[in-house]
Enzyme design. Sequence first.
Site, PDB file in Angstrom:
ATOM      1  N   GLY A 573       0.843  -1.181   0.000  1.00 36.09           N
ATOM      2  CA  GLY A 573       0.000   0.000   0.000  1.00 36.09           C
ATOM      3  C   GLY A 573       0.880   1.233   0.000  1.00 36.09           C
ATOM      4  CD  GLU A 574       0.802   6.535  -3.135  1.00 36.29           C
ATOM      5  OE1 GLU A 574       1.350   7.605  -3.414  1.00 36.29           O
ATOM      6  OE2 GLU A 574      -0.186   6.080  -3.754  1.00 36.29           O
ATOM      7  N   GLY A 575       2.821   4.304   0.819  1.00 36.08           N
ATOM      8  CA  GLY A 575       3.299   4.828   2.096  1.00 36.08           C
ATOM      9  C   GLY A 575       3.884   3.769   2.992  1.00 36.08           C
TER      10      GLY A 575
END
Length: 654
Positions: A573-575
């Site tokens: 997931g982004e981050g």
Amino acid sequence: MSVDGWNTLLVLGGIRSGKSEFAESVVADAPTVRYVATAPAGDPEDTEWATRLAAHRARRPGSWTTEETAADPGRLAEVIAAAGPNETLLVDDLGGWVTVLLDPAHQPADDTATIAELAAAVRASAARLVLVSPEVGLSLVPTTPLGRAFTDALGATNRAVADACDAVALVVAGQTAWLKPTATPTHPATPAVPGQADVPTQAGPSQAGAPAQAPGQAGTPAEAGTGQAGVPDEALPEVLTPTAPTAPAPPAGAPTQADWAAPTMALPMVATGLVIQPGMELPMPDDYTGPQAVDRLATLDIPGAGLGVLERVVGFAAATQGTATPAPWGPVRVLLLHGDHEGGASSGATPGESARRARQARAGKGALARLAAENGASLQVVETPTSAPIEEGPALTGEQVESALRYGWRLAEQAADAGVHLLVLAACGAGTETAAAAVLAATAGAEPPAVLGRVMNEQGEYDDAAWMVRCAAVRDALHRTRRSTREAKDILAELGGGDVAVATGVLLGATARRIPVLLDGPVGVAAGMVSRDLAGQARHWCLLPDHGGRPGVRLAADVLGLTPLLDLRLDLGEGATALAALPLLRSALTLAAGLPVHPSLGGGDDEDFAEPEPAGPGPTSTEPEPEFAEPEPAGPGPTTVGPDEPVAPGRRAD
């Protein structure tokens, strides 16, 4: 270098201290500078003085203009008062001005009134103004009446001008100490950075609740609550701080919180509010400390070959911190941008999944929140405007783009005011990768199928039909906007949408406040692509830990010059990938800051090893133990068998 947070700056220093060079570096990034020379011409036969003046002139860039004020001491105040808000003035120096002021040719005159007029002009200056002056307070008292009159007049001038200026710096032996840093200008309408019609202003604590307006919109109602753009323009979202392990004490010599906050100063304010426009002049990282820090790594007492590719982390941190011995990042804040994209951009996405992820993060659960807790980072969930189908029309209106950019800037501003050292950009909206692919296609000329990753459904299977729908949406959007100007705000409105617009504002605000940003995923790199036209300095404050196996991230990294540090191919997931890599990055900075120089290169030798004292009671004598003695036999019988004695039957001879 450039320094923010001031409109008028006084630079003090002794003879040959480097004060003039520092003042020149402060305004070096201004498009044009008017150099105000105050010193008299001097004796025509004094060739040494003429040589000094010639060297001084040769240092100035060709774009600078020079104005002489030596003929009349009152002329300096007039020049400063007449300067416009788009001008940059460098006055060098007030010592020469006082020399002219005390010249008998200008007497009798009210010198005190002339100094007061100069201070009043500085205080009311609409231009960006830098004044250089010798510091006389540390020198001996002159032995002549004229010398004492000069030091008295210059001391009074320095005090009056320092009181009128927003900031005061003292240069000693080439080292700068800030005597009067200021977070906000002392007057309400500080003008823009030179070369700009309008300058973004940062919302500090006193401005956090004030609505921002663009010039010419003074009569427009403020966007309260979610406003037209769907972005809260009054209050910033709550910061969630997951439970985290106790942070270790910083290594010896590491910067304290005050050291981090010292160079972080607000940009000049504009009375009309926050305005973000192309060509903004924002700070750049230090050009010298980065290479110095990398060169220093070769001297450290490291058993192996060194840090490898993590040397780039050290160089990046050194440049953004402005020191050759950067410290590990302290407080970290994760900004999770949640905003969906309607239409074909979100084809194949599970309905409600992004909202569930946002609720999960707010509750301190999920991969992102757990990694944030492990890194001692705060987590802020940010709701961004929902983007309309890009294949049918613009994703956002122009007003929504302006509001989203301002909102992202204020998020970075809030983080800076809270003492955050590092920002991590994350996103969890449906269709974000499609919007990023559209931005890349518009800004880098990429083919959508080449930068749009495959779609995976909730069962973990690839959905190629949904991928084709997304590619078609980007294709149709590009065809619809084929006659667009492709300017930054147009791209955000037509293709990027709410999350990319807010992320772009975050990058610009973080750049203005000198906060580095970890990018991780398509939204962050798409914002980096758009920010190039608004402020080209923003990409230099960004670091990309890993490309995550995403083709769009790889392409954007190449265009932005951000070489990924790792190739882990994590897809959390982004981050989350950035947070997973953060301990490794911090470890590299810890070693760079804490290890000594190798003894062969002048470092201190290790102390001789000393055996520790025993922990418990025991013998105190150090005499050697007696030699082993064979015990006496327990029962009767011969202890030896002679060599001539026969062995009894049934017995074995020893």
